[in-house]
Scaffold this motif. Structure first.
Motif, PDB file in Angstrom:
ATOM      1  N   CYS A 169      46.857  86.822  60.980  1.00 43.56           N
ATOM      2  CA  CYS A 169      47.252  86.207  62.247  1.00 43.56           C
ATOM      3  C   CYS A 169      48.104  87.172  63.051  1.00 43.56           C
ATOM      4  O   CYS A 169      48.751  88.071  62.497  1.00 43.56           O
ATOM      5  CB  CYS A 169      48.034  84.914  61.965  1.00 43.56           C
ATOM      6  SG  CYS A 169      48.470  83.959  63.430  1.00 43.56           S
ATOM      7  N   ARG A 170      48.078  86.963  64.364  1.00 44.59           N
ATOM      8  CA  ARG A 170      48.958  87.701  65.257  1.00 44.59           C
ATOM      9  C   ARG A 170      49.045  86.924  66.559  1.00 44.59           C
ATOM     10  O   ARG A 170      48.095  86.263  66.954  1.00 44.59           O
ATOM     11  CB  ARG A 170      48.403  89.108  65.526  1.00 44.59           C
ATOM     12  CG  ARG A 170      49.254  89.896  66.507  1.00 44.59           C
ATOM     13  CD  ARG A 170      48.769  91.324  66.696  1.00 44.59           C
ATOM     14  NE  ARG A 170      49.629  91.975  67.663  1.00 44.59           N
ATOM     15  CZ  ARG A 170      50.822  92.475  67.391  1.00 44.59           C
ATOM     16  NH1 ARG A 170      51.281  92.429  66.146  1.00 44.59           N
ATOM     17  NH2 ARG A 170      51.570  93.028  68.316  1.00 44.59           N
ATOM     18  N   ASP A 217      38.144  92.029  62.018  1.00 50.09           N
ATOM     19  CA  ASP A 217      37.278  91.552  60.941  1.00 50.09           C
ATOM     20  C   ASP A 217      36.563  92.728  60.262  1.00 50.09           C
ATOM     21  O   ASP A 217      36.527  92.816  59.023  1.00 50.09           O
ATOM     22  CB  ASP A 217      36.258  90.574  61.525  1.00 50.09           C
ATOM     23  CG  ASP A 217      35.248  90.112  60.501  1.00 50.09           C
ATOM     24  OD1 ASP A 217      35.633  89.358  59.593  1.00 50.09           O
ATOM     25  OD2 ASP A 217      34.072  90.512  60.613  1.00 50.09           O
ATOM     26  N   ALA A 218      36.053  93.641  61.050  1.00 49.37           N
ATOM     27  CA  ALA A 218      35.358  94.800  60.481  1.00 49.37           C
ATOM     28  C   ALA A 218      36.320  95.706  59.725  1.00 49.37           C
ATOM     29  O   ALA A 218      35.939  96.335  58.733  1.00 49.37           O
ATOM     30  CB  ALA A 218      34.662  95.584  61.605  1.00 49.37           C
ATOM     31  N   GLY A 219      37.577  95.769  60.187  1.00 48.72           N
ATOM     32  CA  GLY A 219      38.565  96.599  59.508  1.00 48.72           C
ATOM     33  C   GLY A 219      38.812  96.149  58.078  1.00 48.72           C
ATOM     34  O   GLY A 219      39.025  96.979  57.180  1.00 48.72           O
ATOM     35  N   PHE A 220      38.795  94.847  57.851  1.00 49.21           N
ATOM     36  CA  PHE A 220      38.963  94.355  56.474  1.00 49.21           C
ATOM     37  C   PHE A 220      37.798  94.794  55.591  1.00 49.21           C
ATOM     38  O   PHE A 220      37.999  95.173  54.432  1.00 49.21           O
ATOM     39  CB  PHE A 220      39.106  92.832  56.477  1.00 49.21           C
ATOM     40  CG  PHE A 220      40.495  92.368  56.787  1.00 49.21           C
ATOM     41  CD1 PHE A 220      41.423  92.179  55.778  1.00 49.21           C
ATOM     42  CD2 PHE A 220      40.904  92.144  58.098  1.00 49.21           C
ATOM     43  CE1 PHE A 220      42.719  91.767  56.055  1.00 49.21           C
ATOM     44  CE2 PHE A 220      42.191  91.746  58.392  1.00 49.21           C
ATOM     45  CZ  PHE A 220      43.107  91.551  57.368  1.00 49.21           C
ATOM     46  N   ILE A 267      40.932  84.295  60.118  1.00 48.59           N
ATOM     47  CA  ILE A 267      41.607  85.031  61.183  1.00 48.59           C
ATOM     48  C   ILE A 267      42.070  84.004  62.212  1.00 48.59           C
ATOM     49  O   ILE A 267      41.394  82.995  62.440  1.00 48.59           O
ATOM     50  CB  ILE A 267      40.704  86.110  61.807  1.00 48.59           C
ATOM     51  CG1 ILE A 267      41.533  87.012  62.739  1.00 48.59           C
ATOM     52  CG2 ILE A 267      39.485  85.508  62.505  1.00 48.59           C
ATOM     53  CD1 ILE A 267      40.818  88.303  63.133  1.00 48.59           C
ATOM     54  N   TRP A 268      43.239  84.230  62.783  1.00 46.51           N
ATOM     55  CA  TRP A 268      43.909  83.216  63.598  1.00 46.51           C
ATOM     56  C   TRP A 268      44.045  83.663  65.056  1.00 46.51           C
ATOM     57  O   TRP A 268      44.220  84.853  65.336  1.00 46.51           O
ATOM     58  CB  TRP A 268      45.314  82.953  63.051  1.00 46.51           C
ATOM     59  CG  TRP A 268      45.345  82.275  61.718  1.00 46.51           C
ATOM     60  CD1 TRP A 268      44.678  82.639  60.581  1.00 46.51           C
ATOM     61  CD2 TRP A 268      46.091  81.106  61.382  1.00 46.51           C
ATOM     62  NE1 TRP A 268      44.964  81.777  59.559  1.00 46.51           N
ATOM     63  CE2 TRP A 268      45.834  80.818  60.016  1.00 46.51           C
ATOM     64  CE3 TRP A 268      46.956  80.274  62.076  1.00 46.51           C
ATOM     65  CZ2 TRP A 268      46.410  79.732  59.354  1.00 46.51           C
ATOM     66  CZ3 TRP A 268      47.540  79.203  61.424  1.00 46.51           C
ATOM     67  CH2 TRP A 268      47.266  78.931  60.077  1.00 46.51           C
ATOM     68  N   LEU A 269      44.010  82.674  65.957  1.00 47.86           N
ATOM     69  CA  LEU A 269      44.265  82.914  67.373  1.00 47.86           C
ATOM     70  C   LEU A 269      45.456  82.082  67.833  1.00 47.86           C
ATOM     71  O   LEU A 269      45.498  80.865  67.608  1.00 47.86           O
ATOM     72  CB  LEU A 269      43.038  82.546  68.215  1.00 47.86           C
ATOM     73  CG  LEU A 269      41.788  83.407  67.984  1.00 47.86           C
ATOM     74  CD1 LEU A 269      40.648  82.916  68.861  1.00 47.86           C
ATOM     75  CD2 LEU A 269      42.066  84.888  68.247  1.00 47.86           C
ATOM     76  N   MET A 279      38.099  80.667  61.077  1.00 45.44           N
ATOM     77  CA  MET A 279      39.113  80.936  62.106  1.00 45.44           C
ATOM     78  C   MET A 279      40.018  79.727  62.246  1.00 45.44           C
ATOM     79  O   MET A 279      39.598  78.587  62.026  1.00 45.44           O
ATOM     80  CB  MET A 279      38.432  81.253  63.439  1.00 45.44           C
ATOM     81  CG  MET A 279      39.390  81.409  64.613  1.00 45.44           C
ATOM     82  SD  MET A 279      38.570  81.974  66.127  1.00 45.44           S
ATOM     83  CE  MET A 279      38.565  83.755  65.821  1.00 45.44           C
ATOM     84  N   VAL A 280      41.264  79.985  62.608  1.00 43.90           N
ATOM     85  CA  VAL A 280      42.211  78.942  63.011  1.00 43.90           C
ATOM     86  C   VAL A 280      42.624  79.228  64.449  1.00 43.90           C
ATOM     87  O   VAL A 280      42.971  80.365  64.785  1.00 43.90           O
ATOM     88  CB  VAL A 280      43.454  78.922  62.101  1.00 43.90           C
ATOM     89  CG1 VAL A 280      44.522  77.994  62.673  1.00 43.90           C
ATOM     90  CG2 VAL A 280      43.089  78.497  60.683  1.00 43.90           C
TER      91      VAL A 280
END
Length: 929
Positions: free
Chosen positions: A386-387, A400-403, A413-415, A450-451
């Motif tokens: 998250c960020r 996502d690709a970095g992971f 992954i969070w928004l 996603m959240v």
């Protein structure tokens, strides 16, 4: 296109002004002390030992299920009604209300899962001085003393708990303010009504002052149309030196005495960059306290949702260890005692005394009242990234690709708020998130989720559908004049839906339907932030107390608001799937019962070592009061962590229930691969360790859902007779079988872990080295060290083939870690279901017990009537503390026998059995000869 600052307008400038003030520390002046909270100051000024309350024994009525008795305040002649119930499961409930209040006083709804079932009460004796009742269980009795009123709960010869023993019961009766208007109902009141319940007496008129009918704090004036209405009561706990709970506070696990400072405060607040090791209020308020000594554990549940302060005093406070030893040598007759006083601004006294006697029984007693931890989807136990904020869909795709590129698993992954169209929740920024379904489908293709944040403040904008519907339906909270309440929050001017209304909650839940929440899909889940509620321009950054929820003031129910927001949101996620899918909802504000609804985190912490350390007692405290699904922002929300701190935080977070990294938008990016390859490797290893233990985590959460026992727990819960564990809060247990002592000191070269259990042995999960219990073990550490120990006598299933998400590992095989105790026995469990639906309630699951005894390892079905199949199998068994066998034979349920291959490490006494090949849901026995 408008700039970011222009779009945010004055709210951003207001909030960033706080952020950039230079201190990055809480401004205590924004929040009240007890002296600045009029009711707290009044109640705290009551002199101990001079109680005006007397029990009127002639009014006593005793039925099979309850005692009722009137109390009278001899100073003003106001009568109260006491009700006492014996509840099933060794719980006593005490309610005190006005006998004839001018208007009803608020009683908290929806928190109890049902009206608690009662057990019989019976009269043992009665005279002019009091009454003795039998509580039925284990020779327990209630003694009600008449003058002054006092209530003692006794078992055998021991006093377990006393109420009003210090004479601090206070109950401010509702009254009319004589100098403003007469009571229009006064002529209709019964002649027997005490005059002081209609209007203030002359004595009280002289005391109309200092916040009784209104009070001012900074620029805000709080009107009090109902006048003073505070309630308070003291509890004495003989033999007790250690009390815990009443989260949420950034403080030690063992609660401190408050004689020389402010009481602990329970009042949900958005506290910017909160300070550590003090009793200030934070985002959550759970009015539950546990008391423990080597003989007994008890609990107090104070069911009141108004602003509450809790005073703690002890007759052993301040005594050094030497002083206590001297008392012992000299034969001091003073029994340790802790006294606790609860003070709430309004409502009634409604308290549940949970009498244990064991920690597990207290957890069960509390769960019987407010429910257990919601059983989360398996994926939510993985890692969350998250960020504030991922900038746009391309940013999400790149992260996502970095992971994948760095071979680090994650599930969510969070928004944050910037993903919306101008802070209008249930919407997407049309430029940055133009095709959310395409983004979500890309995640779904990788079995990721996603959240997105949905906050409870609604932008006042006639072009915004959500606002228009809430306003047209009359669902907003009202101000004292009856108009819609408005305050500042992220969107600018915002309205606040009245989530206390069932019809409002039902409407809100409907907004999560796929045809309502455009762009949402089944792999989109929800985060409720700012739900204290946070009001940037309100008193103490929250809502005015005289705002109205129908006929009730916000002051009566403030601490419930976030509970209701999470309730409505969780219901929405359930309904959108037709009741099939389990929800995942993270909340910031909590109350008693919030455990039924999802997860919580410890709010806006900072990238500092002390914040890393405090995450442990904060989550332990929440777990003790039922809320197991707790975590802290990995890396710290504010400021920027050093690479060492970030690594240590990942290593700690990997062993805490909710595992999410999060960061403020003003901080540099800190995805796990941005700190150099060495640190990336260390973070990768910590996250991968988390994933190997997912079967154990899932089993622990299933157990918490069934029993109410905490997932992450203090050592004293499992070792209740060992005083060395009572104040430990730099290490913890996961279930019974994993002991974790994270490295939380900068530059540490070693840690000292206490290993409990006189007859226990503990195995380092990394080296398999064996250690005896009841010792302080010094452990040299490097940057790769995460000190974790498995208890001898346990069997823990793990999955060692870590993939990019938990769903990708669904059919992967298990490795069983069998740690033998000194009797060369061990046992454990494995729980498997589909990981995301409510079908487990239809008994669609596998629940197995593993046992090792007499050199035979077996798997048996704990739930023969449950039905579920799995493709997973057992690919490896590792036995710690083993002897070398001559051969190993596997017998399956169809009576097939096979000899198995194995390796034995004599230097570490570790036996590894390779590829036994049994299905994880099958019966089998394995014999070591």
């Amino acid at each position: 296109m408008a700039t970011f600052t222009e779009r945010m307008g004055p709210v951003l400038l207001f909030w960033l002004g706080l952020c950039l003030s230079g201190t990055w520390a809480v401004d205590k002046g924004n929040f009240k002390t007890c002296d600045q909270s009029a009711f707290c100051k009044r109640q705290r000024a009551i002199t101990p030992g001079e109680s005006p309350y007397r029990a009127l024994l002639e009014t006593m009525e005793l039925t099979n299920t309850k005692l009722t008795l009137q109390l009278i305040n001899d100073n003003n002649k106001v009568r109260l009604l006491l009700e006492l119930y014996r509840l099933q499961g060794n719980i006593t409930r005490v309610k005190i209300n006005e006998l004839k209040p001018l208007k009803p006083r608020y009683e908290v709804p929806d928190v109890l899962i049902r009206e608690p079932p009662t057990e019989p009460l019976s009269l043992l004796s009665q005279d002019e001085n009091g009454v003795v009742l039998s509580l039925g269980a284990e020779s327990q009795r209630v003694i009600v003393s008449a003058r002054p009123f006092r209530l003692d709960i006794v078992e055998g010869r021991d006093v377990l708990m006393s109420l009003n023993s210090r004479g601090l019961l206070g109950f401010e009766h509702l009254r009319m303010r004589k100098d403003t208007q007469a009571d229009p109902e006064a002529d209709n009141k019964e002649a027997t009504d005490p005059p002081s319940q209609v209007e203030t007496t002359k004595e009280e008129e002289e005391k109309v002052e200092d916040g009784m009918w209104e009070e001012t704090f900074k620029s805000h004036t709080d009107s009090k149309p109902n006048g003073p209405s505070a309630v308070s009561l003291d509890f004495s706990l003989p033999g007790v030196e250690h009390v815990y709970g009443i989260p949420e506070h950034a403080d030690t696990l063992k609660l401190k005495t408050t004689d020389s400072g402010d009481p602990y405060r329970l009042y949900n607040l958005d506290v910017f960059q909160y300070e550590l090791y003090n009793p200030m209020a934070l985002y959550g308020s759970v009015p539950v306290m546990l008391a423990h000594n080597a003989q007994r554990t008890t609990g107090i549940f104070w069911l009141n949702a108004a602003e509450t302060w809790v005073d703690i005093s002890s007759n052993t406070a301040g005594k050094t260890v030497f002083g206590k030893m001297l008392d012992y040598v000299q034969g001091s007759s003073e029994t340790p005692q802790t006294d606790v006083r609860w003070i709430s601004e309004s409502g009634i006294i409604d308290v549940f005394l949970m009498l244990g006697p064991t920690p597990r029984e207290v957890f069960s007693q509390y769960a019987s009242l407010t429910g257990t931890q919601a059983f989360p989807p398996l994926a939510s136990l993985g890692y969350h990234q998250c960020r504030w904020n991922y900038n746009d869909q391309e940013d999400v795709r790149a992260v996502d690709a970095g992971f994948d590129e760095h071979d680090i698993p994650y599930d969510f992954i969070w928004l944050d708020i910037e993903h919306t169209d101008g802070k209008r929740y249930f919407t997407w920024d049309p430029h940055k998130f133009a095709s959310p379904k395409e983004m979500l489908q890309g995640l779904m293709d990788k079995k990721r989720k996603m959240v997105a944040i949905v906050d409870p403040h609604i932008k006042v904008d006639t072009n915004y559908k959500i606002h228009n519907e809430i306003r047209s339906r009359g669902f907003y909270i009202k101000n004292k004049d009856g108009a819609d309440y408005e305050g500042w929050c992220w969107p600018g001017s915002a309205g606040y839906p009245d989530f206390t209304r069932p019809d409002m909650r039902a409407w809100w839940a409907g907004q999560f339907a796929y045809d309502q929440y455009e762009g949402s899909m089944e792999n989109l889940y929800t985060w409720n932030d700012m739900n204290e509620p946070s009001v940037f321009n309100g008193p103490e950054v929250t809502m005015h107390k005289d705002a109205l929820h129908g006929s009730w003031e916000h002051r009566d129910m403030h601490n419930l608001y976030g509970f209701y927001v999470q309730m409505a949101t969780a219901q929405g996620l359930i309904e959108r799937s037709g009741g099939v899918e389990r929800p995942f909802v993270l909340t910031r504000a909590v109350f008693a019962g919030s455990q039924r609804l999802g997860a919580v985190w410890t709010g806006d912490n900072a990238a500092e070592w002390d914040h890393l350390k405090i995450s442990i007692p904060m989550c332990l405290s929440l777990g003790l009061v039922g809320i197991s699904f707790c975590g802290a922002d990995v890396g710290g929300f504010f400021k920027s962590p050093s690479s060492e701190l970030l690594v240590r935080w990942y290593q700690t977070g990997a062993y805490q229930p909710f595992f999410r990294a999060h960061a403020h938008l003003d901080t540099p990016r800190r995805e796990p691969w941005l700190f150099g390859p060495e640190n990336t490797a260390l973070i990768r290893e910590a996250v991968r360790q988390r994933y190997t233990f997912l079967p154990y985590w899932y089993q622990l959460f299933y157990h918490a859902y069934q029993t109410g026992e905490p997932v992450m727990r203090p050592l004293w819960v499992e070792y209740p007779q060992d005083p060395a564990t009572f104040a430990l809060d730099d290490e913890f247990l996961l279930g019974r079988d994993l002991l974790v002592h994270p490295v939380t000191e900068e530059g540490a070269r070693g840690v000292t872990a206490y290993l409990p259990g006189k007859d226990e042995v503990w195995f380092d999960i990394h080296t398999f080295q064996k250690h005896n219990g009841v010792q302080n073990l010094y452990i040299p550490v490097t940057m790769s060290s995460i000190p974790v120990f498995q208890r001898g006598g346990s069997i823990i299933p793990r999955k060692l083939r870590v993939r990019r998400s938990s769903a990708c590992m669904e059919d992967d095989p298990y490795t069983l870690y069998v740690a033998l105790d000194n009797r060369r026995t061990a046992e454990g469990e494995l729980y498997i279901d589909d990981g995301h639906t409510f079908n487990f309630e239809k008994r669609e699951f596998i629940h197995r017990k593993f046992s090792f005894t007499n050199n035979v390892l077996s798997s048996v079905n704990l739930e023969p009537d449950a039905q579920f199949t799995t493709k997973s199998w057992v690919e490896r068994i590792i036995i710690l503390g083993a002897s070398k066998p001559s051969k190993i034979t596997l017998r399956t349920a169809d009576d097939q026998e096979n000899q198995l291959e194995f390796d034995f490490d004599a230097s570490m006494s570790v036996l590894t059995i390779r590829k036994p090949g049994m299905n994880a849901g099958a019966d089998w026995t394995m014999t070591l000869q």
